[in-house]
Design a protein around this motif. Structure first.
Motif, mmCIF file in Angstrom:
data_model
loop_
_atom_site.group_PDB
_atom_site.id
_atom_site.type_symbol
_atom_site.label_atom_id
_atom_site.label_comp_id
_atom_site.label_asym_id
_atom_site.label_seq_id
_atom_site.Cartn_x
_atom_site.Cartn_y
_atom_site.Cartn_z
ATOM 1 N N ALA A 72 47.658 44.463 62.008
ATOM 2 C CA ALA A 72 46.595 43.623 61.456
ATOM 3 C C ALA A 72 45.991 44.309 60.239
ATOM 4 O O ALA A 72 45.937 45.533 60.167
ATOM 5 C CB ALA A 72 45.512 43.378 62.514
ATOM 6 N N GLY A 73 45.553 43.499 59.289
ATOM 7 C CA GLY A 73 44.923 44.033 58.087
ATOM 8 C C GLY A 73 43.706 43.217 57.705
ATOM 9 O O GLY A 73 43.694 41.998 57.877
ATOM 10 N N ARG A 74 42.689 43.911 57.201
ATOM 11 C CA ARG A 74 41.456 43.240 56.779
ATOM 12 C C ARG A 74 40.835 44.064 55.666
ATOM 13 O O ARG A 74 40.633 45.253 55.807
ATOM 14 C CB ARG A 74 40.494 43.141 57.947
ATOM 15 N N LYS A 75 40.556 43.387 54.555
ATOM 16 C CA LYS A 75 39.874 44.027 53.426
ATOM 17 C C LYS A 75 38.386 43.755 53.563
ATOM 18 O O LYS A 75 37.953 42.612 53.447
ATOM 19 C CB LYS A 75 40.364 43.451 52.094
ATOM 20 N N PRO A 76 37.586 44.781 53.828
ATOM 21 C CA PRO A 76 36.144 44.556 53.981
ATOM 22 C C PRO A 76 35.461 44.322 52.632
ATOM 23 O O PRO A 76 35.916 44.804 51.598
ATOM 24 C CB PRO A 76 35.662 45.862 54.613
ATOM 25 N N GLY A 77 34.387 43.529 52.667
ATOM 26 C CA GLY A 77 33.544 43.362 51.489
ATOM 27 C C GLY A 77 34.122 42.526 50.374
ATOM 28 O O GLY A 77 33.704 42.662 49.224
ATOM 29 N N ARG A 78 35.084 41.647 50.630
ATOM 30 C CA ARG A 78 35.673 40.814 49.581
ATOM 31 C C ARG A 78 35.014 39.431 49.509
ATOM 32 O O ARG A 78 35.353 38.625 48.660
ATOM 33 C CB ARG A 78 37.175 40.631 49.815
ATOM 34 N N ASP A 79 34.064 39.139 50.389
ATOM 35 C CA ASP A 79 33.468 37.807 50.469
ATOM 36 C C ASP A 79 32.547 37.487 49.297
ATOM 37 O O ASP A 79 32.406 36.331 48.912
ATOM 38 C CB ASP A 79 32.691 37.654 51.785
ATOM 39 N N HIS A 80 31.917 38.486 48.721
ATOM 40 C CA HIS A 80 30.938 38.247 47.658
ATOM 41 C C HIS A 80 31.573 38.164 46.267
ATOM 42 O O HIS A 80 30.889 37.880 45.289
ATOM 43 C CB HIS A 80 29.873 39.348 47.676
ATOM 44 N N VAL A 81 32.876 38.376 46.134
ATOM 45 C CA VAL A 81 33.542 38.368 44.835
ATOM 46 C C VAL A 81 33.766 36.919 44.385
ATOM 47 O O VAL A 81 34.204 36.079 45.156
ATOM 48 C CB VAL A 81 34.904 39.111 44.924
ATOM 49 N N GLN A 82 33.438 36.644 43.095
ATOM 50 C CA GLN A 82 33.681 35.318 42.531
ATOM 51 C C GLN A 82 34.902 35.425 41.618
ATOM 52 O O GLN A 82 34.879 36.121 40.605
ATOM 53 C CB GLN A 82 32.470 34.837 41.740
ATOM 54 N N TYR A 83 35.981 34.749 41.993
ATOM 55 C CA TYR A 83 37.232 34.822 41.247
ATOM 56 C C TYR A 83 37.319 33.687 40.232
ATOM 57 O O TYR A 83 36.955 32.546 40.531
ATOM 58 C CB TYR A 83 38.422 34.693 42.200
ATOM 59 N N LEU A 84 37.839 33.998 39.046
ATOM 60 C CA LEU A 84 38.186 32.972 38.069
ATOM 61 C C LEU A 84 39.603 32.482 38.359
ATOM 62 O O LEU A 84 39.912 31.320 38.142
ATOM 63 C CB LEU A 84 38.071 33.518 36.655
ATOM 64 N N HIS A 85 40.445 33.389 38.820
ATOM 65 C CA HIS A 85 41.793 33.054 39.293
ATOM 66 C C HIS A 85 42.087 33.988 40.457
ATOM 67 O O HIS A 85 41.905 35.202 40.341
ATOM 68 C CB HIS A 85 42.834 33.242 38.190
ATOM 69 N N HIS A 86 42.525 33.456 41.564
ATOM 70 C CA HIS A 86 42.789 34.269 42.757
ATOM 71 C C HIS A 86 44.270 34.134 43.122
ATOM 72 O O HIS A 86 44.659 33.258 43.895
ATOM 73 C CB HIS A 86 41.898 33.819 43.911
ATOM 74 N N GLY A 87 45.117 34.985 42.537
ATOM 75 C CA GLY A 87 46.559 34.932 42.764
ATOM 76 C C GLY A 87 47.052 35.979 43.741
ATOM 77 O O GLY A 87 48.142 35.857 44.292
ATOM 78 N N LEU A 88 46.274 37.047 43.954
ATOM 79 C CA LEU A 88 46.648 38.085 44.904
ATOM 80 C C LEU A 88 46.103 37.710 46.274
ATOM 81 O O LEU A 88 44.895 37.514 46.429
ATOM 82 C CB LEU A 88 46.088 39.444 44.478
#
Length: 154
Positions: A72-88
């Motif tokens: 299992a994998g989880r990236k903490p703290g990514r919820d507050h990021v505002q993406y202009l393009h989210h390809g990854l």
């Protein structure tokens, strides 16, 4: 539905096989993230390689249970990021791998965005092939262990 009853008439102690076949018949396509390979690296050695670019070792957990490996994998703290393009993708994931009896996890390594999990099948001595001598009325029956990798007809 396929009837496996004839198969089970000639088997002893394969109750788990029945459960695995039932589970396979109810298979639902799963998410394909992250992609992975399963390699056979030796006679009883295997490797699972998963593409987990962007994940650090502390973002990934590997849990080995009897006949099951969970990565299992989880990236903490990514919820507050505002993406202009989210390809990854880098989204949370959980992959489950059914393991055969006596398959053990030997280690894991994360390098260049690839997580490699090394597995090995290790049969206990009592499960290895052995020769059974057939005795007569005056001769007792004996059992001898065979060297690993060789099999003789009794």
């Amino acid at each position: 539905m396929i009837d496996f009853t004839p198969l089970f008439r000639s088997t002893v102690g394969f109750d788990r096989l029945s459960d695995l076949l039932d589970d396979a018949m109810r298979y639902e396509p799963a998410d394909n993230y992250p992609p992975y390979n399963i390699e056979k690296t030796g006679e009883d050695a295997y490797r699972i390689t998963m593409a987990v670019a962007g994940f650090a070792p502390e973002d990934i957990s590997i849990t080995a249970q009897p006949n099951l490996l969970v990565v299992a994998g989880r990236k903490p703290g990514r919820d507050h990021v505002q993406y202009l393009h989210h390809g990854l993708a880098m989204r949370a994931f959980e992959r489950r791998f059914e393991l055969a009896d006596y398959v053990q996890v030997k280690g894991a390594n994360l390098e260049n965005g690839l997580l490699s999990v090394e597995l090995a099948r290790e049969l206990p001595e009592m499960m290895k092939p052995r020769t059974i001598q057939i005795g007569g009325a005056s001769q007792p029956t004996t059992i001898e262990a065979q060297p690993s990798g060789s099999q003789k007809a009794a």
